[in-house]
Design a protein around this motif. Structure first.
Motif, PDB file in Angstrom:
ATOM      1  N   GLY A   1       0.853  -1.174   0.000  1.00  0.00           N
ATOM      2  CA  GLY A   1       0.000   0.000   0.000  1.00  0.00           C
ATOM      3  C   GLY A   1       0.891   1.225   0.000  1.00  0.00           C
ATOM      4  O   GLY A   1       1.968   1.241  -0.594  1.00  0.00           O
TER       5      GLY A   1
ATOM      6  N   ALA B   1      -2.778   4.561   2.586  1.00  0.00           N
ATOM      7  CA  ALA B   1      -3.681   3.417   2.409  1.00  0.00           C
ATOM      8  C   ALA B   1      -2.863   2.144   2.574  1.00  0.00           C
ATOM      9  O   ALA B   1      -2.277   1.630   1.623  1.00  0.00           O
ATOM     10  CB  ALA B   1      -4.343   3.461   1.032  1.00  0.00           C
TER      11      ALA B   1
ATOM     12  N   THR C   1      -1.620  -1.708   3.289  1.00  0.00           N
ATOM     13  CA  THR C   1      -2.015  -3.027   2.808  1.00  0.00           C
ATOM     14  C   THR C   1      -1.207  -4.081   3.554  1.00  0.00           C
ATOM     15  O   THR C   1      -0.022  -3.886   3.825  1.00  0.00           O
ATOM     16  CB  THR C   1      -1.767  -3.160   1.290  1.00  0.00           C
ATOM     17  OG1 THR C   1      -2.627  -2.244   0.606  1.00  0.00           O
ATOM     18  CG2 THR C   1      -2.062  -4.569   0.803  1.00  0.00           C
TER      19      THR C   1
ATOM     20  N   GLY D   1      -9.771   4.083   5.558  1.00  0.00           N
ATOM     21  CA  GLY D   1      -8.704   3.794   4.610  1.00  0.00           C
ATOM     22  C   GLY D   1      -8.149   2.387   4.692  1.00  0.00           C
ATOM     23  O   GLY D   1      -7.401   1.965   3.811  1.00  0.00           O
TER      24      GLY D   1
ATOM     25  N   PRO E   1      -8.029  -1.793   4.623  1.00  0.00           N
ATOM     26  CA  PRO E   1      -8.693  -2.838   3.845  1.00  0.00           C
ATOM     27  C   PRO E   1      -9.584  -3.706   4.733  1.00  0.00           C
ATOM     28  O   PRO E   1      -9.231  -4.022   5.870  1.00  0.00           O
ATOM     29  CB  PRO E   1      -7.525  -3.650   3.278  1.00  0.00           C
ATOM     30  CG  PRO E   1      -6.386  -3.395   4.202  1.00  0.00           C
ATOM     31  CD  PRO E   1      -6.581  -2.024   4.760  1.00  0.00           C
TER      32      PRO E   1
ATOM     33  N   ARG F   1     -12.407  -1.085   0.880  1.00  0.00           N
ATOM     34  CA  ARG F   1     -11.693  -0.075   1.661  1.00  0.00           C
ATOM     35  C   ARG F   1     -12.708   0.662   2.525  1.00  0.00           C
ATOM     36  O   ARG F   1     -13.761   1.077   2.045  1.00  0.00           O
ATOM     37  CB  ARG F   1     -10.974   0.929   0.758  1.00  0.00           C
ATOM     38  CG  ARG F   1      -9.697   0.428   0.150  1.00  0.00           C
ATOM     39  CD  ARG F   1      -8.523   0.577   1.083  1.00  0.00           C
ATOM     40  NE  ARG F   1      -7.308  -0.009   0.505  1.00  0.00           N
ATOM     41  CZ  ARG F   1      -6.175  -0.154   1.162  1.00  0.00           C
ATOM     42  NH1 ARG F   1      -6.091   0.236   2.421  1.00  0.00           N
ATOM     43  NH2 ARG F   1      -5.119  -0.697   0.590  1.00  0.00           N
TER      44      ARG F   1
ATOM     45  N   LYS G   1     -14.376   3.542   3.986  1.00  0.00           N
ATOM     46  CA  LYS G   1     -14.456   4.961   3.640  1.00  0.00           C
ATOM     47  C   LYS G   1     -14.811   5.817   4.852  1.00  0.00           C
ATOM     48  O   LYS G   1     -14.348   6.953   4.975  1.00  0.00           O
ATOM     49  CB  LYS G   1     -15.503   5.173   2.534  1.00  0.00           C
ATOM     50  CG  LYS G   1     -15.203   4.435   1.238  1.00  0.00           C
ATOM     51  CD  LYS G   1     -13.931   4.949   0.595  1.00  0.00           C
ATOM     52  CE  LYS G   1     -13.683   4.282  -0.752  1.00  0.00           C
ATOM     53  NZ  LYS G   1     -12.432   4.759  -1.382  1.00  0.00           N
TER      54      LYS G   1
END
Length: 412
Positions: free
Chosen positions: A17, A21, A23, A68, A70, A84, A86
């Motif tokens: 990521g 954001a 990951t 933000g 996952p 994701r 929000k």
């Protein structure tokens, strides 16, 4: 070549990521902090609504800022899909995700929110560290231009003051100690007011930044030789004999066939190095207890300090004032093979590095006897300070040096 840079950026985003954001990638020695949740109810929404909102249970002990991150659906019609987050309301447990044809949560569906621990560390880092060390840990935050020495660039994964041997990464406890204690004689402050959990979360995130930066460097180095802008111009010049189409086709084939293995090797090798650094055998542990501090021990240490065996005086000076002959030479940059513009020693980041004035009693890596011992045994990583490990000196000789060095602030 832009055609080579783009896949590298995309690969890094898939694996890590970015700081905005995050990951999760299973192969990293990182505490991502996954949290399992269950859909309690789904709010009715208009047909043209962009978001689906639902109330969830199981997040009561999770970090309260999940935007933000996952979210992986682990059951129901959406199983296997990734959303994701929000919006997230910690008080009500309401989550909003983007509405798509594949995402249709129902009461009872379960999900996994990834990276909550990493996000906690990231937010603390942004609050306390980013203004000096920068968003990606590159050491160029907005206040860095005013600081000397400059803030550490975390991306090479090299930390000066560690308890590990000369070829090993820092241990988690080394970085936690630096955050808590600060670094004497620099602008790195102590964060003792943070809780143990907060310090741990920051260090967890800093290590993630290092692993990401090291992986990027390995990928760039792998591609640079054949596909840099300069190489591309050479290969497609009249003397090079290749056409741009041929080079681009070769690059495309490499990216399809070989680059995935290159990426896996780069990431796994960096992760493995960090894991190995936290093993007990990586720690510098004296074989014998400290030699008692005495005039005789200090005298032996002084002779060692001045000897050709250690050559300490070459940098630190015969009196330990940091004014040895090495400070008057023009040294060569090991990366560019060009002379530095200034006299004296430099670290691998290109910063001018005056040897420590040992009479001041300011030791950036800690002032305990074991700290000085480890500096002598393993050197200071990223600097010209060499290592005098098991084959260079005996344990007793290292302790004699420790006793001598620690006596200098009190000598005339």
């Amino acid at each position: 070549m832009p055609a080579a840079a783009k896949p590298v950026k995309e690969a890094l985003v898939r694996q890590f990521g970015n700081p905005l954001a995050l990951t999760q990638f299973e192969g990293l020695p990182t505490n991502f902090g996954d949290v399992e949740g269950k859909v309690k109810s789904v709010e009715a929404s208009a047909a043209d609504a962009r978001l689906i909102r639902f109330q969830a249970t199981g997040l009561e002990n999770a970090y309260d800022k999940l935007q933000g991150l996952p979210l992986e659906w682990t059951s129901g019609k959406s199983q296997g899909q990734i959303s994701r987050i929000k919006e997230y309301d910690f008080e009500t447990g309401t989550i909003a995700v983007e509405k798509t044809a594949e995402i249709a949560p129902q009461p009872g569906d379960t999900f996994l929110v990834e990276c909550t621990r990493l996000q906690f560390g990231r937010d603390l880092y942004n609050r306390h560290c980013m203004h000096c060390h920068g968003m990606t840990g590159e050491g160029t935050g907005p206040t860095s231009r005013y600081l000397n020495p400059p803030p550490r660039d975390f991306r090479p994964g090299i930390y000066k003051y560690t308890s590990t041997k000369s070829t090993d990464k820092a241990q988690v406890q080394d970085l936690e100690r630096t955050v808590k204690e600060g670094i004497a004689g620099t602008y790195m402050p102590s964060f003792k007011l943070l809780t143990e959990d907060e310090v741990s979360a920051i260090v967890n995130y800093v290590i993630w930044l290092s692993i990401r930066g090291e992986t990027e460097k390995k990928l760039v180095d792998e591609l640079f030789l054949d596909y840099s802008q300069e190489t591309f111009k050479e290969r497609t010049s009249e003397s090079g004999g290749e056409t741009p189409e041929e080079v681009n086709e070769e690059l495309k084939e490499y990216m399809e066939l070989d680059f995935p293995d290159t990426l896996d090797f780069a990431t796994s090798s960096v992760a493995e190095a960090w894991e190995e650094a936290n093993l007990e055998e990586a720690l510098v542990i004296p074989e014998t207890p400290r030699v008692p501090d005495s005039p005789a021990s200090r005298e032996r240490g002084r002779k060692l300090y001045l000897s050709d065996k250690t050559k300490c005086a070459t940098c630190h000076g015969p009196q330990g004032r940091g004014n040895g002959s090495a400070t008057q030479d023009f040294w060569t940059n090991p990366v560019t093979n060009e002379k530095y513009p200034n006299r004296g020693l430099h670290d691998i980041w290109g910063n001018q590095l005056p040897p420590r004035d040992l009479h001041r009693g300011i030791y950036r890596g800690g002032r305990r006897p074991i700290d000085i011992y480890r500096r002598i045994y393993a050197g200071i990583k990223g600097t010209p300070m060499p290592a005098f490990g098991s084959s260079a000196l005996t344990d007793e000789e290292r302790w004699d040096l420790v006793n001598y060095v620690m006596s200098l602030p009190y000598s005339r």
